[in-house]
Design a protein around this motif. Structure first.
Motif, mmCIF file in Angstrom:
data_model
loop_
_atom_site.group_PDB
_atom_site.id
_atom_site.type_symbol
_atom_site.label_atom_id
_atom_site.label_comp_id
_atom_site.label_asym_id
_atom_site.label_seq_id
_atom_site.Cartn_x
_atom_site.Cartn_y
_atom_site.Cartn_z
ATOM 1 N N PRO A 265 1.823 -1.739 4.510
ATOM 2 C CA PRO A 265 2.216 -0.337 4.550
ATOM 3 C C PRO A 265 3.523 -0.321 3.463
ATOM 4 C CG PRO A 265 1.412 -1.131 6.778
ATOM 5 C CD PRO A 265 1.570 -2.129 6.023
ATOM 6 N N TYR A 266 3.635 0.678 3.120
ATOM 7 C CA TYR A 266 4.922 0.801 2.118
ATOM 8 C C TYR A 266 6.330 0.698 2.845
ATOM 9 C CZ TYR A 266 7.873 2.589 -1.641
ATOM 10 O OH TYR A 266 8.818 2.910 -2.315
ATOM 11 N N ASP A 267 6.326 1.308 4.112
ATOM 12 C CA ASP A 267 7.632 1.316 4.971
ATOM 13 C C ASP A 267 7.921 0.031 5.400
ATOM 14 O OD1 ASP A 267 5.531 1.759 6.733
ATOM 15 O OD2 ASP A 267 6.288 3.452 7.521
ATOM 16 N N GLY B 113 -5.723 2.560 -2.722
ATOM 17 C CA GLY B 113 -4.296 3.039 -2.269
ATOM 18 C C GLY B 113 -4.584 3.857 -0.955
ATOM 19 N N GLY B 114 -3.989 3.765 0.147
ATOM 20 C CA GLY B 114 -4.256 4.628 1.180
ATOM 21 C C GLY B 114 -4.977 4.149 2.230
ATOM 22 N N HIS B 115 -5.937 2.930 1.667
ATOM 23 C CA HIS B 115 -6.630 2.628 2.680
ATOM 24 C C HIS B 115 -6.158 1.253 3.346
ATOM 25 C CE1 HIS B 115 -10.456 4.766 2.293
ATOM 26 N NE2 HIS B 115 -9.922 5.258 1.034
ATOM 27 N N ALA B 116 -6.235 1.265 4.708
ATOM 28 C CA ALA B 116 -5.247 0.369 5.440
ATOM 29 C C ALA B 116 -5.692 -1.038 5.139
ATOM 30 C CB ALA B 116 -5.577 0.736 6.918
ATOM 31 N N ARG C 140 6.949 5.041 -6.707
ATOM 32 C CA ARG C 140 7.230 4.381 -5.503
ATOM 33 C C ARG C 140 7.412 2.724 -5.338
ATOM 34 N NH1 ARG C 140 3.683 7.313 -0.658
ATOM 35 N NH2 ARG C 140 4.193 9.141 -1.295
ATOM 36 N N ASN D 207 1.035 -1.319 -0.045
ATOM 37 C CA ASN D 207 0.037 0.010 0.192
ATOM 38 C C ASN D 207 0.813 1.195 -0.002
ATOM 39 O OD1 ASN D 207 -1.767 1.966 0.472
ATOM 40 N ND2 ASN D 207 -3.102 0.870 1.734
ATOM 41 N N PRO D 208 0.803 1.739 -1.282
ATOM 42 C CA PRO D 208 1.824 2.785 -1.361
ATOM 43 C C PRO D 208 1.519 4.279 -0.695
ATOM 44 C CG PRO D 208 1.279 2.103 -3.557
ATOM 45 C CD PRO D 208 0.431 1.440 -2.338
ATOM 46 N N GLY D 209 0.139 4.009 -0.217
ATOM 47 C CA GLY D 209 -0.353 5.423 0.435
ATOM 48 C C GLY D 209 -0.709 6.486 -0.769
ATOM 49 N N VAL D 210 -0.849 5.953 -2.008
ATOM 50 C CA VAL D 210 -1.463 6.797 -2.981
ATOM 51 C C VAL D 210 -2.907 6.120 -3.393
ATOM 52 C CG1 VAL D 210 -1.047 8.215 -4.832
ATOM 53 C CG2 VAL D 210 1.031 7.359 -3.734
#
Ligand SMILES: Cc1ncc(COP(=O)(O)O)c(C=O)c1O
Ligand SMILES: N[C@@H](CCCC[NH3+])C(=O)O
Length: 417
Positions: free
Chosen positions: A174-176, A166-169, A216, A152-155
């Motif tokens: 999580p990307y990191d 993207g961005g939904h848990a 990303r 999930n790159p948060g975008v």
């Protein structure tokens, strides 16, 4: 307009491009509500994708339209299959796809059991896992095959908040933490890829989000190394409004490659809507016409046109306020504001509200455009209303592809005491 090479068809097919006479004949023969799917158009859309992404793996997201008649055409066009459930995996394998991808979102045990059984029986399956828990559950079942990690790159992007992933848990790791999960997974699986998906219905305006997601994923691919593919998802939008321009697919493909940068892995994309949306229309008949203001039914007063399709046939307008073009195939009378409403007991059961269109009469046949993606697939039997039939057509003619459900079908699973 891009993507108009002769063998790939025009970039968009509008509702006005369908032959009214043909659609009237189909409604007369097969009754309404009726989905009509044009396999030639599916072929063109698949060919346009192949042409825009010649060096990428293109997997069709089966969820958009799971019908066998569509899956076969898509397979023949050289696309792979991206599946969201065990049921879709079974459909894809039955339709002859050789390599099938299964993207598991909180997968029920029954899904994992079926998928692992198929893998054990020799199916060429890649499982995309979006949680460490899913890895554990695959290990428990003895799966040590091809695996990709959903990130999930948060975008996010998409035509509506409800389809932005993207961005939904809920979706992906999580990307990191992705590199760490890939490293862990390598101990037990054949980790072949990383995967992300921004959302559905990405328009030209969303391109910067798409680019960011891809960039990303490129970074992550370089960090973890040794991958077969980087799957950057699907979501390519199509125009629903008559004046909306089509997505410039070659430009999207160029932007994707550029954002990915140099990676020692194959680019993969997994569009669904783009392949089938404008290959389908929904035919529905007007059964009730009433003025909005009963007292003064003269002139161009707004009317409600009750039709035999509803949110149980095509859910998108009720669920996302989605716009679908509507055309009266029976007559071209003077226009008035029309609310097209289904037979379901929900206020949301509307195809449009106060839209200017030829004044409807009982018995008129209406066509609803862009019904090929997430149309039949999201149909339900709410209100104990049987699901519609579907016909498919191509150069070889027209045939019934899915039977009309009956009330007996709807009640058949009831267990008698
Ligand atoms: C993981 C995944 N891949 C592919 C798709 C296909 O999306 P679309 O039909 O918008 O191309 C979806 C749906 O949004 C999805 O959730
Ligand atoms: N069902 C949605 C698309 C969501 C795709 C699933 N990830 C639509 O009709 O627009």
């Amino acid at each position: 307009m891009s993507g108009e090479a002769a063998d790939t068809g025009p970039a968009v097919r509008r509702l006005a491009d369908w032959s009214a006479a043909d659609l009237r004949d189909l409604a007369a023969e097969y009754d309404t509500p009726l989905y009509v799917t044009d396999r030639d158009r599916v072929r063109e859309n698949a060919a346009r994708l192949r042409a825009a992404f010649p060096d990428a793996d293109v997997h069709y997201a089966v969820k958009a339209h799971t019908g066998r008649a569509v899956l076969e055409v898509v397979r023949e066009a050289g696309l792979g299959a991206e599946c969201a459930s065990a049921g879709e995996v079974v459909r894809a394998l039955d339709a002859g796809f050789e390599a099938v991808q299964y993207t598991a979102v909180n997968p029920p045990a029954a899904d994992l059991d079926v998928v692992v059984d198929r893998w054990r029986a020799g199916a060429d399956l890649t499982v995309v896992a979006g949680a460490r828990d899913t890895l554990d559950r695959l290990r428990e079942r003895g799966f040590d095959g091809r695996l990709a990690v959903r990130v999930n790159p948060g975008v996010g992007a998409g035509h509506h908040e409800k389809v932005t992933t993207g961005g939904h848990a809920k979706f992906g790791v999580p990307y990191d933490r992705a590199a760490e999960v890939v490293a862990d997974a390598r101990a037990d699986f054949d980790v072949v890829g990383i995967h992300a998906h921004a959302g559905s219905g990405i328009s030209g305006e969303d391109l910067s989000a798409h680019r960011e997601l891809v960039a990303r994923m490129g970074e992550l691919a370089r960090e973890v190394g040794d991958l077969e593919f980087v799957d950057v998802g699907g979501g390519f939008g199509v125009p629903y409004r008559e004046d909306e321009p089509p997505l410039d697919l070659p430009a999207v493909a160029d932007a994707t490659r550029e954002a990915l940068g140099a990676v020692d892995a194959q680019l993969a994309v997994e569009p669904g809507r783009y392949v089938v949306a404008d290959a389908g229309v929904l035919l529905t008949r007007v059964n009730t016409v009433k003025p909005v203001d009963d007292a003064g039914a003269t002139g161009a007063v707004p009317v409600v046109a009750g039709v035999d399709a509803g949110m149980t046939t095509l859910l998108r307008p009720a669920m996302y306020d989605a716009y679908h073009a509507i055309r009266n195939l029976t007559d071209d009378r003077p226009e008035r504001p029309v609310t097209v409403a289904g037979p379901v007991c929900e206020t949301a059961d509307l195809f449009c509200e106060g839209r200017s269109m030829p004044s409807p009469r009982r018995g008129d046949l209406l066509a609803v455009g862009n019904a090929g993606a997430y149309g039949y697939e999201m149909a339900s039997t709410y209100n104990s209303r049987p699901r519609p039939a579907e016909v498919v057509r191509d150069g070889d003619g027209t045939r019934l592809a899915r039977e009309r459900e009956t009330i007996a079908d709807v009640t058949a699973l009831e267990v008698e005491r």
